[in-house]
Enzyme design. Structure first.
Site: not given
Lengths: 212, 323
Positions: B104, B176, B262
């Site tokens: 990223k 998240g 993630g």
């Protein structure tokens, strides 16, 4: 000859839809009746006159297909007994007897071990080095073929039964071993269906021999 | 041709590459960049922060790994500024796994992106998980040879990123949180908007198509391409809050081409099994028997507990340039 043929696309992971459409387009252009079916396991393998193993990640395709060892044997036997198959990029790696990576060595992945070649994975480098290049492939005609190489492998050793169809700067990038066709590049992305048509020709004679 | 080439390649136009030049390798063309994204389809891309996690991801059947300094859950916990991963970690992972490696960069941070390209990552995620470096502009991605993936909450946002040269889109969701609701919301909004473009296209309603292009703030050419295809012209993945095999299957059923996971895997108590289970649920998303088997492989007591997306201190999906 007005028979209908059925071609399967192994749909575990990768560019399945692009191969479905390439086979359909080829059948249309050849004026052949047929079905294209995505397959995720071997339950429909007996219906098939041919199979495409698409591009994607060879480790993923191997890992998922070999969770059940019996699937591997069914598929291997079918191809050993003449089922025509086209493997593109990951498909080539998956069909081969041996695969390695320059950086990592032997990649210890699940392979079908049918195509008598050694394959170097990611041989041109990482994605930054991926490219298009015009290729000369006499076996499918005089016109050049657009090779789309995406983290593509190359063939570094071939057995006696393996016919080299194409080289790029001395590196072997397309081969045929009887009923097995395999390319380092992605013919399904070339907007030129000569490799898929070559597979269909093999499928037609396989279909003939089945019914004899 | 089953890879859309619209909008046309902004980079190649300036370079004089003639199709007659047979021996020239053309790198970084739209076909090569979008082609890479197409090879990821039906796969799971997993966030990792070290070599050990990358190896677990590869062994469980991940199609690629995304290297981060901190998983999104930890980015929320740590606060402060989140930046691109360390070069050494990226290189160590490159030496350890054979699957593609993504990383990223901060939104708009051209130098982080340039550094990642030089470092050799296979795809760059210009991501809202990191703190945006430019509140006005995204990276002009046509300048890069390495393909980019961008997040989007709706069709307009997706198409604006594609027009800037992105080769792949993912939902933003709320990373998240362990909550898949925002990702579901984003893909449903996008699907609804694609349907409205498609019906205007079928009806040949050009006035409606140009109105939509003004609403989405993108070219009419791109809106027409969505109408012709009945989908966005690049691969579209799910991301943001995926935690269980059922989550992955759900998003695949909503029409996503694959899944990013993630914090869901490496913030759980059973990462290796869960990684394999999510891979199975993604490939066999429409096979209820395999899905049950996959779900059995994980214990809900081990899932990331997660956060309520309604009362977040930080809504990642809303940061960065608004256009």
């Amino acid at each position: 000859m007005n028979k209908s043929i059925t071609i399967g696309i192994l749909s575990i992971q990768g560019d399945v839809e692009e191969n479905v459409s390439a086979v359909q387009q080829s059948m249309d252009e050849l004026n052949i009746e047929g079905n294209v079916i995505p397959i995720k396991d071997m339950s429909k393998i007996d219906m098939l006159d041919g199979l495409v193993i698409p591009g994607g990640e060879s480790t993923v395709i191997g890992t998922l297909l070999f969770l059940d060892e019996s699937q591997k044997e069914i598929l291997r036997n079918k191809i050993l007994n003449g089922l025509p198959v086209l493997g593109t990029c990951a498909g080539l790696i998956f069909l081969s007897k041996r695969a390695y990576d320059k950086r990592l060595g032997d990649t210890k992945q699940h392979l079908l071990e049918l195509l008598d070649v050694t394959v170097e994975r990611n041989a041109f480098g990482r994605q930054y080095e991926s490219f298009e290049n015009q290729l000369s492939v006499p076996a499918i005609g005089d016109d050049l073929f657009k090779g789309v190489f995406i983290r593509g492998p190359v063939i570094t050793e071939t057995g006696n039964d393996v016919e080299v169809l194409c080289r790029l700067e001395e590196k072997i990038v397309a081969v045929q071993q009887k009923n097995i066709l395999a390319t380092s590049f992605h013919p399904e992305l070339a907007d030129d269906y000569r490799f898929h048509k070559k597979l269909i020709e093999l499928c037609l004679s396989y279909n003939e021999s089945k019914s004899m | 041709m089953t890879i859309s080439l619209i909008p046309s390649d902004r980079k190649l136009k300036d370079e004089s590459i003639s199709p007659e030049d047979q021996n020239k390798r053309i790198k970084g063309s739209i076909l090569v960049k979008r082609g890479f994204a197409h090879m990821q389809k039906h796969g799971v891309i997993m966030d990792v922060t070290n070599v050990e996690q990358a190896q677990i991801a590869e062994d469980s059947g991940a199609v690629a790994v995304m290297v981060l300094d901190k998983l999104p859950f930890d980015v929320r916990k740590a606060g402060g500024v989140a930046r691109t991963a360390g070069v050494k970690i990226i290189q160590d992972i490159m030496d350890a796994v054979s699957i593609p490696i993504m990383a990223k960069c901060r939104i708009g941070h051209i130098s982080e992106a340039q550094m990642l390209e030089t470092c050799g990552v296979d795809m760059i995620d210009e991501s809202e998980v990191l703190t945006p470096a430019d509140e006005v502009n995204h990276v002009w991605k046509w300048d890069f040879t390495t393909p980019f993936v961008n997040g989007a909450k709706n069709l307009g946002e997706a198409l604006r990123r594609v027009e800037e040269g992105s080769s792949m889109i993912r939902t933003k969701g709320e990373p998240g949180t362990g909550n898949v609701a925002e990702a579901v919301n984003h893909i449903k909004i996008l699907n609804r908007e694609v349907r409205s473009v498609r019906s205007a296209y079928i009806d040949n309603d050009n006035q409606e198509l140009i109105r939509l292009s003004r609403e989405f703030k993108v070219s009419l050419e791109l809106v027409n391409e969505v109408g012709r295809l009945g989908r966005i012209p690049v691969v579209n993945f799910a991301a943001g809050g995926i935690t269980t095999p059922s989550d992955a299957s759900f998003l695949m059923r909503l029409g996503c081409d694959g899944v990013f996971v993630g914090s869901g895997i490496f913030k759980s108590e059973d990462p290796a099994l869960r990684a394999r289970a999510i891979v199975l649920a993604t490939t066999f998303y429409d096979d209820s028997k395999v899905l049950l088997e996959a779900q059995k492989m994980v214990d809900e007591k081990n899932s990331l507990l997660g956060l309520d997306t309604k009362n977040l201190d930080l809504r990642m999906q809303e940061r960065g340039p608004q256009i």
